[in-house]
Design a protein around this motif. Sequence first.
Motif, PDB file in Angstrom:
ATOM      1  N   GLU A 234       0.859  -1.170   0.000  1.00  0.00           N
ATOM      2  CA  GLU A 234       0.000   0.000   0.000  1.00  0.00           C
ATOM      3  C   GLU A 234       0.902   1.227   0.000  1.00  0.00           C
ATOM      4  OE1 GLU A 234      -3.355   0.009   2.754  1.00  0.00           O
ATOM      5  OE2 GLU A 234      -3.024  -2.141   3.086  1.00  0.00           O
ATOM      6  N   THR A 235       0.467   2.256  -0.676  1.00  0.00           N
ATOM      7  CA  THR A 235       1.303   3.449  -0.825  1.00  0.00           C
ATOM      8  C   THR A 235       0.467   4.707  -0.665  1.00  0.00           C
ATOM      9  OG1 THR A 235       0.934   3.781  -3.206  1.00  0.00           O
ATOM     10  CG2 THR A 235       2.649   2.203  -2.569  1.00  0.00           C
ATOM     11  N   GLU A 237       1.041   8.326  -2.657  1.00  0.00           N
ATOM     12  CA  GLU A 237       1.897   8.883  -3.701  1.00  0.00           C
ATOM     13  C   GLU A 237       1.245  10.087  -4.356  1.00  0.00           C
ATOM     14  OE1 GLU A 237       1.377   5.827  -7.278  1.00  0.00           O
ATOM     15  OE2 GLU A 237       1.537   4.805  -5.334  1.00  0.00           O
ATOM     16  N   THR A 240      -0.453  11.219  -9.184  1.00  0.00           N
ATOM     17  CA  THR A 240      -0.951   9.954  -9.696  1.00  0.00           C
ATOM     18  C   THR A 240      -2.459  10.016  -9.859  1.00  0.00           C
ATOM     19  OG1 THR A 240      -0.757   7.548  -9.446  1.00  0.00           O
ATOM     20  CG2 THR A 240      -1.294   8.804  -7.458  1.00  0.00           C
ATOM     21  N   ASN A 241      -3.049   8.892 -10.270  1.00  0.00           N
ATOM     22  CA  ASN A 241      -4.501   8.798 -10.399  1.00  0.00           C
ATOM     23  C   ASN A 241      -4.928   7.372 -10.098  1.00  0.00           C
ATOM     24  OD1 ASN A 241      -3.810   7.324 -12.688  1.00  0.00           O
ATOM     25  ND2 ASN A 241      -4.344   8.955 -14.117  1.00  0.00           N
ATOM     26  N   ALA A 242      -6.200   7.072 -10.324  1.00  0.00           N
ATOM     27  CA  ALA A 242      -6.714   5.744  -9.980  1.00  0.00           C
ATOM     28  C   ALA A 242      -5.996   4.632 -10.739  1.00  0.00           C
ATOM     29  CB  ALA A 242      -8.217   5.679 -10.255  1.00  0.00           C
ATOM     30  N   GLY A 244      -2.826   4.639 -11.382  1.00  0.00           N
ATOM     31  CA  GLY A 244      -1.428   4.558 -10.973  1.00  0.00           C
ATOM     32  C   GLY A 244      -0.471   5.300 -11.879  1.00  0.00           C
ATOM     33  N   MET A 252      -2.834  10.106  -3.766  1.00  0.00           N
ATOM     34  CA  MET A 252      -3.763   8.995  -3.576  1.00  0.00           C
ATOM     35  C   MET A 252      -3.134   7.864  -2.770  1.00  0.00           C
ATOM     36  SD  MET A 252      -5.953   8.489  -7.077  1.00  0.00           S
ATOM     37  CE  MET A 252      -7.166   9.718  -7.543  1.00  0.00           C
ATOM     38  N   ASN A 253      -4.005   7.093  -2.133  1.00  0.00           N
ATOM     39  CA  ASN A 253      -3.635   5.843  -1.463  1.00  0.00           C
ATOM     40  C   ASN A 253      -3.799   4.735  -2.497  1.00  0.00           C
ATOM     41  OD1 ASN A 253      -4.956   4.100   1.476  1.00  0.00           O
ATOM     42  ND2 ASN A 253      -3.080   3.809   0.331  1.00  0.00           N
ATOM     43  N   LYS A 254      -2.704   4.054  -2.845  1.00  0.00           N
ATOM     44  CA  LYS A 254      -2.730   3.069  -3.913  1.00  0.00           C
ATOM     45  C   LYS A 254      -2.351   1.683  -3.393  1.00  0.00           C
ATOM     46  CE  LYS A 254      -2.969   3.408  -7.714  1.00  0.00           C
ATOM     47  NZ  LYS A 254      -4.162   3.085  -8.541  1.00  0.00           N
ATOM     48  N   ARG A 256      -0.327  -1.555  -4.946  1.00  0.00           N
ATOM     49  CA  ARG A 256       0.520  -1.963  -6.063  1.00  0.00           C
ATOM     50  C   ARG A 256       1.028  -3.385  -5.844  1.00  0.00           C
ATOM     51  NH1 ARG A 256       2.323   1.917  -9.661  1.00  0.00           N
ATOM     52  NH2 ARG A 256       1.669   4.052  -9.178  1.00  0.00           N
TER      53      ARG A 256
END
Length: 272
Positions: A234-235, A237, A240-242, A244, A252-254, A256
Motif C-alpha cells: 500500500e502506498t 503517492e 498519480t490517479n486511480a 497509478g 492517492m492511497n494506492k 501496487r
Amino acid sequence: MQKTFYQKELVIKAPQERKGANNNKKDIEKIQSWLNLFAVQNPNSGTATDIDGDFGPATEKAVLNFQKSNGLPQNGIVNQTVFDVLVSPLKKAFESPISGNNLRELILNTAKNHLKNNPFELVINSQSNTGPWVRSYMDGHEGTEWFWCMGFVQAIIDQAAAVQGKSFKTLMPLTYSCDTVGTTGIQKKILTRYQTARTNPALIKPGDIFLLQKTPNDWIHTGIVTAVHADTIETIEGNTNAGGSHNGNAVMNKIRNYKQSKLDFFSIESLV
C-alpha cells in the motif's frame, strides 16, 4: 523544515475584490485556484471559475458562494481572513501536529495527513502540474514538465524528520528527480532492487520509498510505502490517479503488486 515554500501560498498582499484598487494578478490567481480546489471537493458549491487573474463578476460570484458555504459574511471580498479559510487544507497538511513513536510512524502519519487534505493539481494557462499544492511540493516550480511525485515524497520525509530535529538531506539531496534518488540509493547501497524485493519482502518496510523502474538506471515514479503484504504494497503517492499514472493529478492511497511490477525500494533506515 527545508521545504517551506508552502508558507508563501498562505498569504495575499492585500484584500482582493471586483474593481479593487489593490488588486494584483498573482493574488487573484491564488484565490481562483483555491475556489476551484474547493469545487473539486464540493461540486455543488458553485465556486469553480476561470483562473485568469481577473477579478470579474464570475470570480465575485464564486467568492460569494464560497462565503455562503462556509458561513462567512457575503460581501465578495477576499481579505486575509477569508483567504485563511480558502487555504486551510494546505495549512493543515503542512502545520498540523504530527505524532509517532519513531520516524517511520511520523512519515506515515504525515503522508496520511496530507492525503486527507486532498492535494490536487490544476491546469492553468493550458499547463498541467500547476497550482498551490504543486508549488508547495516543488519549491515554487510548476508547469507541464514539473512532475511532482518526488517533490511530494521529499516534503513528507522533510516534515516528519523535522519533528525529530533531523534533516532529510543527510539521506538524499534535495531533488525533483527519481533518477537522482535512485542513483543515490545505489551509491549508498540502500536501494533494494525489485528482483530481491520479490523474493525477500522483509526488506521492504513502511516509510520506505518505492521507485518505479523503467530501466535499471531510469525511474519514472515514486511514493511512500505505508504497508507490505504477501504480494502487494500500500502506498501514498503524489502526481498519480486511480490507474497509478506517474503523471496524474492528485495524492492517492494506492495498492501496487510488487511481485508483478518493477518496484525498487529506497530504505530510510539510515535516517531513522
